[in-house]
Enzyme design. Structure first.
Site, PDB file in Angstrom:
ATOM      1  N   GLY A 192       3.565   5.683  -3.164  1.00  0.00           N
ATOM      2  CA  GLY A 192       4.839   6.219  -3.643  1.00  0.00           C
ATOM      3  C   GLY A 192       4.890   6.299  -5.157  1.00  0.00           C
ATOM      4  N   GLY A 207       0.818  -1.215   0.000  1.00  0.00           N
ATOM      5  CA  GLY A 207       0.000   0.000   0.000  1.00  0.00           C
ATOM      6  C   GLY A 207       0.847   1.259   0.000  1.00  0.00           C
ATOM      7  CG  ASP A 208       3.346   2.003   3.289  1.00  0.00           C
ATOM      8  OD1 ASP A 208       2.214   2.454   3.538  1.00  0.00           O
ATOM      9  OD2 ASP A 208       4.038   1.382   4.117  1.00  0.00           O
ATOM     10  CB  ALA A 209       5.047   0.122  -2.830  1.00  0.00           C
TER      11      ALA A 209
END
Length: 332
Positions: free
Chosen positions: A291, A286-288
């Site tokens: 990003g 999810g963070d990626a």
């Protein structure tokens, strides 16, 4: 702006998760019963230390895709210890301009990233991250960086620490008609911090979340629906501070299409499915995604193109252990 954490990553059994009352694919804050677990993990010879924290992860991935250092500035609190030195070194190497608040007498925050097959369970021990103060943002040299920024992104984990800093930066961005992007972060944010989350959504032009976070929000907001498109619409329709920008809600659904929802429209953007054997670890996907989205969005690409960038970044990260990425970014 977020909680800078050093991830303590290792592979564990289902029995280990059960022992500590943990669920697969969950993200929680450490409470007293989990403190001995961190002591046990510190003795594990297979522990890997990886820079973490949701917002910092997203910025590291954005920098990897951009290929030009110091496009992103990150604020958060760390202790004065070896963990902080490691975090600073790794984040700087990744191209992120980290401006940490150094907090005496408290250790740098850690996050147990426990991998079981393709599942992961995250337990954050905030420690120094919990000490972040708005005073750090107010320092002239730091506020100058805020005033220079063209985009603001934060996962809402920091709402448990210093919501007033989130509001202040969001108001600065809105005064210049610059985009404010936030993330629902984890189900517990909607469940236990609904009031500061609601105020943050008032400022938000873009809202990210996965299927579990969308469901938790719907429950906390008494929406009486489990339909993700309807949940997205409900968030898109919330009152907002900047009337010049319509709110866009982006809900990821694992291998199913990404939903891009506005008040009047829903677009489904397919995900390139990887063969099961290629998936190493979903930690940080999810963070990626965020990003990858940010890397394109700040270059003026459309929301749809930016989502494709997010899908690329997430697919690369889930083929690695933890929120790490290959040396070369092949997205063009």
């Amino acid at each position: 702006m977020g909680n800078p954490l050093l991830d303590l990553q290792t592979t564990v059994t289902k029995e280990f998760l059960d022992k500590w009352g943990l669920k697969e694919n969950d993200a929680i804050l450490c409470d007293d019963k989990h403190v001995p677990m961190f002591e046990e993990l510190a003795k594990d010879p297979n522990i890997e230390y990886i820079p973490g924290g949701a917002t910092q992860n997203a910025l590291r991935v954005a920098q990897w895709m951009l290929g030009t250092p110091n496009k992103a500035v990150f604020f958060g609190s760390v202790g004065k210890d070896a963990y902080a030195e490691q975090l600073t070194k790794k984040a700087t190497e990744a191209g992120v301009n980290v401006q940490y608040q150094l907090t005496e007498g408290v250790k740098t925050g850690t996050c147990a990233a426990l991998i079981n097959g393709t599942h992961r369970s995250l337990v954050a021990h905030l420690a120094a991250a919990n000490s972040f103060k708005i005073d750090h943002i107010n320092k002239p040299e730091n506020w100058a960086l805020v005033q220079k920024a063209e985009f603001y992104y934060s996962a809402c984990f920091i709402l448990t620490v210093c919501p007033e800093a989130v509001y202040k930066v969001a108001e600065e961005m809105i005064s210049r008609n610059r985009p404010v992007l936030v993330n629902l972060a984890a189900p517990f944010i909607s469940q236990f911090f609904f009031e500061p989350l609601s105020k943050t959504l008032y400022y938000a032009d873009f809202v990210f979340g996965n299927e579990d976070e969308a469901a938790a929000y719907a429950q906390a907001a008494n929406l009486n629906t489990t339909d993700r498109k309807e949940i997205g619409r409900a968030i898109a329709k919330l009152d907002k501070a900047n009337k010049q920008r319509p709110r866009v809600v982006i809900i990821t659904q694992g291998a199913d299409p990404v939903l891009v929802v506005t008040e009047n429209e829903v677009t489904e953007i397919p995900v390139n499915r990887l063969p099961k054997e290629a998936i190493v670890d979903t930690n940080g996907a999810g963070d990626a995604f965020v990003g990858g989205f940010l890397a394109l969005f700040i270059q003026g690409k459309s929301v749809e193109e930016s989502v494709r960038g997010g899908n690329y970044a997430a697919s690369e990260i889930i083929q690695q252990q933890g929120c790490t990425y290959p040396k070369e970014c092949k997205f063009h």
